[in-house]
Design an enzyme around this catalytic site. Structure first.
Site, PDB file in Angstrom:
ATOM      1  N   CYS A  76     -48.988 -20.836   5.762  1.00  0.00           N
ATOM      2  CA  CYS A  76     -49.462 -19.452   5.790  1.00  0.00           C
ATOM      3  C   CYS A  76     -48.850 -18.698   6.975  1.00  0.00           C
ATOM      4  CB  CYS A  76     -50.995 -19.461   5.873  1.00  0.00           C
ATOM      5  SG  CYS A  76     -51.744 -17.863   6.220  1.00  0.00           S
ATOM      6  N   CYS A  79     -51.353 -17.020   9.321  1.00  0.00           N
ATOM      7  CA  CYS A  79     -52.035 -18.060  10.107  1.00  0.00           C
ATOM      8  C   CYS A  79     -51.171 -18.460  11.297  1.00  0.00           C
ATOM      9  CB  CYS A  79     -52.318 -19.299   9.254  1.00  0.00           C
ATOM     10  SG  CYS A  79     -53.421 -19.026   7.855  1.00  0.00           S
TER      11      CYS A  79
END
Length: 151
Positions: A76, A79
């Site tokens: 991600c 993230c």
């Protein structure tokens, strides 16, 4: 004793607030209400703690400090952008707030329990209860503002 000379920890048993003098950090303290042992080593942690399904309850729910859990995945992009913020906040909040990181792909039980459907998600816990959640890549200031009641 001033606020700068001490830390506040919740008893894992009765959840009452206990003041821990800085010079006692690293020792086992006793709760002033119920007498339960309180391990003060947590006050020395200045980096995010890796959380798994196996230790989630002990590390987050039973944390004697308020806790923020960064639910993320290595694939991600947003993230990955938040990772350095969480490292900085863990250092800044040493002894005040536990910062945890949990890979949602490797920990499906906790991810399902808290219905993590979008990442990054930040879960905020106090005294063993989920008190707030934030979803999406957020600026550092937004995270600080969300945690300000616990600082």
């Amino acid at each position: 004793m001033t606020q700068a000379d001490s830390f506040i920890m919740h008893c894992p048993q009765c959840k009452i607030r206990n003041r821990i003098p800085k010079e006692k950090v690293g020792a086992v303290a006793k709760c002033g209400k119920c007498g339960q042992d309180i391990d003060t080593d947590i006050l020395n942690i200045g980096s995010p703690v890796i959380i798994t399904d196996k230790d989630f309850y002990d590390q987050i729910i039973n944390s004697p400090l308020p806790a923020i859990l960064d639910c993320w995945a290595p694939w991600c992009g947003p993230c990955q952008m938040m990772g350095p913020f969480m490292d900085e906040l863990a250092a800044d909040w040493k002894g005040k707030i536990r910062v945890g990181k949990m890979n949602v792909d490797e920990n499906p039980k906790t991810s399902a329990q808290y219905q993590i459907h979008s990442i990054p998600t930040l879960l905020i816990f106090n005294k063993g209860s989920l008190v707030n959640s934030l979803t999406g890549a957020l600026p550092k200031n937004n995270i600080i503002q969300a945690m300000s009641p616990f600082l």
